[in-house]
Design an enzyme around this catalytic site. Structure first.
Site, PDB file in Angstrom:
ATOM      1  N   SER A 302       0.818  -1.208   0.000  1.00  8.68           N
ATOM      2  CA  SER A 302       0.000   0.000   0.000  1.00  8.68           C
ATOM      3  C   SER A 302       0.861   1.272   0.000  1.00  8.68           C
ATOM      4  O   SER A 302       1.623   1.514  -0.925  1.00  8.68           O
ATOM      5  CB  SER A 302      -0.956  -0.036   1.194  1.00  8.68           C
ATOM      6  OG  SER A 302      -1.915   0.977   1.118  1.00  8.68           O
ATOM      7  N   ASP A 313      10.634   5.990  -9.599  1.00  4.57           N
ATOM      8  CA  ASP A 313      10.248   6.516 -10.910  1.00  4.57           C
ATOM      9  C   ASP A 313      10.754   7.935 -11.144  1.00  4.57           C
ATOM     10  O   ASP A 313      10.982   8.343 -12.288  1.00  4.57           O
ATOM     11  CB  ASP A 313       8.725   6.486 -11.060  1.00  4.57           C
ATOM     12  CG  ASP A 313       8.196   5.082 -11.335  1.00  4.57           C
ATOM     13  OD1 ASP A 313       9.018   4.148 -11.407  1.00  4.57           O
ATOM     14  OD2 ASP A 313       6.963   4.917 -11.455  1.00  4.57           O
ATOM     15  N   LYS A 327      -0.488  -4.212  -3.065  1.00  3.97           N
ATOM     16  CA  LYS A 327      -1.783  -3.770  -2.540  1.00  3.97           C
ATOM     17  C   LYS A 327      -1.912  -2.293  -2.894  1.00  3.97           C
ATOM     18  O   LYS A 327      -1.557  -1.415  -2.114  1.00  3.97           O
ATOM     19  CB  LYS A 327      -1.854  -4.004  -1.029  1.00  3.97           C
ATOM     20  CG  LYS A 327      -3.258  -3.945  -0.437  1.00  3.97           C
ATOM     21  CD  LYS A 327      -3.729  -2.537  -0.195  1.00  3.97           C
ATOM     22  CE  LYS A 327      -5.078  -2.478   0.456  1.00  3.97           C
ATOM     23  NZ  LYS A 327      -5.580  -1.090   0.611  1.00  3.97           N
TER      24      LYS A 327
END
Length: 454
Positions: A302, A313, A327
């Site tokens: 999560s 990224d 998740k």
């Protein structure tokens, strides 16, 4: 045609048009009424004709669980008696045994994502990856996750026994006492003799280490001053450990990322009936640039996946460890009418700046966050790491002030981590290499240029 007939005809046309054009209006209402009528008819037949007396509360709960059972394991009904407990869990304090659970959609197994450190479950020996198959000696096979959670929950000070199967195949019964749990979310590497945190895993160069165990309402406020103190103390590289972190509040995860990024996308949230919501980093309050690594493993879920994936990224940090849990769904808590409880329902998915979907859907082959430096760990190694972390975090009787570990005579690239944690060792070695390389580049850049002799 008189005026009344014209008005009536126009009204009929308008109503028909609206029924077909406006989502969720009259057409939707007809579907709702038909659904409710069917439930009412079934309930009446069961209440009047079933061979034995029925429990109305169980029938009602069964109807709700049956409907939500067609969704994912994270969508659930929270009855009024459990609302306070549920809300406290979101804030990082709750009553219970301190365990994060998930349910395998294919097998129905209830699995431990991670026990909260220091919790009754953790102290009793519950491990990440364990499968729970009995609660207080009762088999839970076939039960949905909310039902299992209900069985594990109970009054403060009472005991509950969980029968679990470790990854090694060993089956054990573990007993624990329910208690009030306050979750400390930001931790250092180990305790000093005076019980303050030692944040350094390498002294020369100074590589700092910090672990976030869960994202609660206070995580960012605890993290920021620690980071500023480390910079003032001469930190050269930094390791953020998100292993075994089950997630938590998205707003806190975004603030943590924003602390390290001056611009760029942090995360986007998209759902079937939710417009895309893109969160961006801001330059104000951003920490200076320094070499950084993020540790994750298959139990990082999560919000921890958002932090690791976003920093990766945006090329702000190297990710080390193993692929994260997957998740990446957003749950919304909806208060129900008549103070009849709350509905926790999945409404959207998280997407990383690269566009990658974090959530692991059924039969998916691509999910979560992939580390740039993959360092696998088996269950036994993970267990040793968790036990080592617990040992290093224990509060002990303060010792008299004496000289601690040396900081000047150690080799320049000698890490202070222990050999059992190969993932942390890989992160330390990588950060040391970056810091040394940066120093060499600065040295070369500072040298005066000379012309060759003619």
């Amino acid at each position: 045609m008189n005026r009344e007939r014209v008005a009536w005809a126009v009204s009929v046309v308008a109503i028909a048009f609206l029924a077909f054009q406006i989502p969720g209006s009259l057409a939707q209402r007809d579907d709702d009424y038909a659904f409710v009528r069917t439930l009412v008819d079934i309930h009446r037949q069961v209440a009047n004709n079933y061979v034995e007396p029925v429990d109305e509360d169980k029938l009602r709960q069964g109807a709700i669980d049956g409907m939500l059972g067609q969704l994912d394991p994270f969508s659930m009904y929270v009855p009024p008696v459990r609302q306070e407990e549920f809300d406290r869990l979101l804030e990082g304090t709750f009553k219970g045994v301190g365990i994060q659970l998930d349910q395998d959609e294919k097998t129905g197994d209830v699995q431990v994502v991670s026990p909260l450190e220091g919790s009754p479950a953790f102290r009793a020996g519950v491990l990440a990856g364990d499968v729970i198959f009995k609660v207080n000696g009762e088999d839970i096979k076939g039960l949905r996750l909310p039902e299992v959670v209900k069985k594990i929950a109970g009054p403060l000070g009472t005991e509950v026994a969980l029968t679990v199967r470790h990854a090694s195949g060993e089956e054990v019964q573990l007993k624990m006492v329910r208690e009030e749990i306050v979750v400390p979310t930001v931790k250092g590497y180990q305790r000093k003799p005076d019980n303050s945190w030692d944040y350094y895993v390498c002294n020369d160069p100074r590589i700092a280490y910090l672990r976030i165990t869960q994202f609660t309402g206070e995580t960012f406020d605890k993290l920021k001053p620690i980071m500023q103190g480390l910079l003032n103390d001469g930190m050269k590289g930094f390791i953020l450990d998100l292993r075994f972190n089950p997630g938590g509040r998205l707003d806190q995860a975004k603030e943590v990322v924003d602390l390290f990024l001056k611009d760029g996308i942090i995360v986007s949230v998209k759902g079937r009936n939710r417009p895309e919501d893109i969160s961006y980093a801001h330059a104000d309050g951003t920490l200076p640039d320094f070499p950084m690594a993020v540790l994750i493993n298959e139990h990082s879920a999560s919000a921890s996946e958002i932090v690791a994936g976003s920093l990766k990224d945006n090329h702000r940090a190297l990710v080390v460890g193993a692929r994260s849990y997957g998740k990446g769904s957003v749950q919304e808590v909806v208060p129900l009418e008549g103070k009849s409880g709350e509905l926790k329902i999945t409404v959207a998915y998280y997407y990383l700046p690269s566009g990658r979907l974090v959530h692991r859907k059924k039969d998916a082959t691509d999910w979560g966050v992939e580390p740039q430096i993959n360092v696998p760990m088996d269950a036994d190694a993970q267990r040793r790491v968790v036990l080592q972390q617990f040992e290093q975090e224990l509060l002990r009787r303060p010792m008299p002030k004496v000289a601690t570990r040396q900081t000047t005579t150690a080799a320049a690239t000698q890490p202070t981590t222990r050999p059992t944690d190969v993932q942390l060792d890989a992160a330390v070695s990588t950060m040391v290499g970056y810091v040394v390389l940066q120093g060499e580049r600065r040295l070369v850049a500072s040298q005066p240029m000379t012309r060759p002799a003619e």
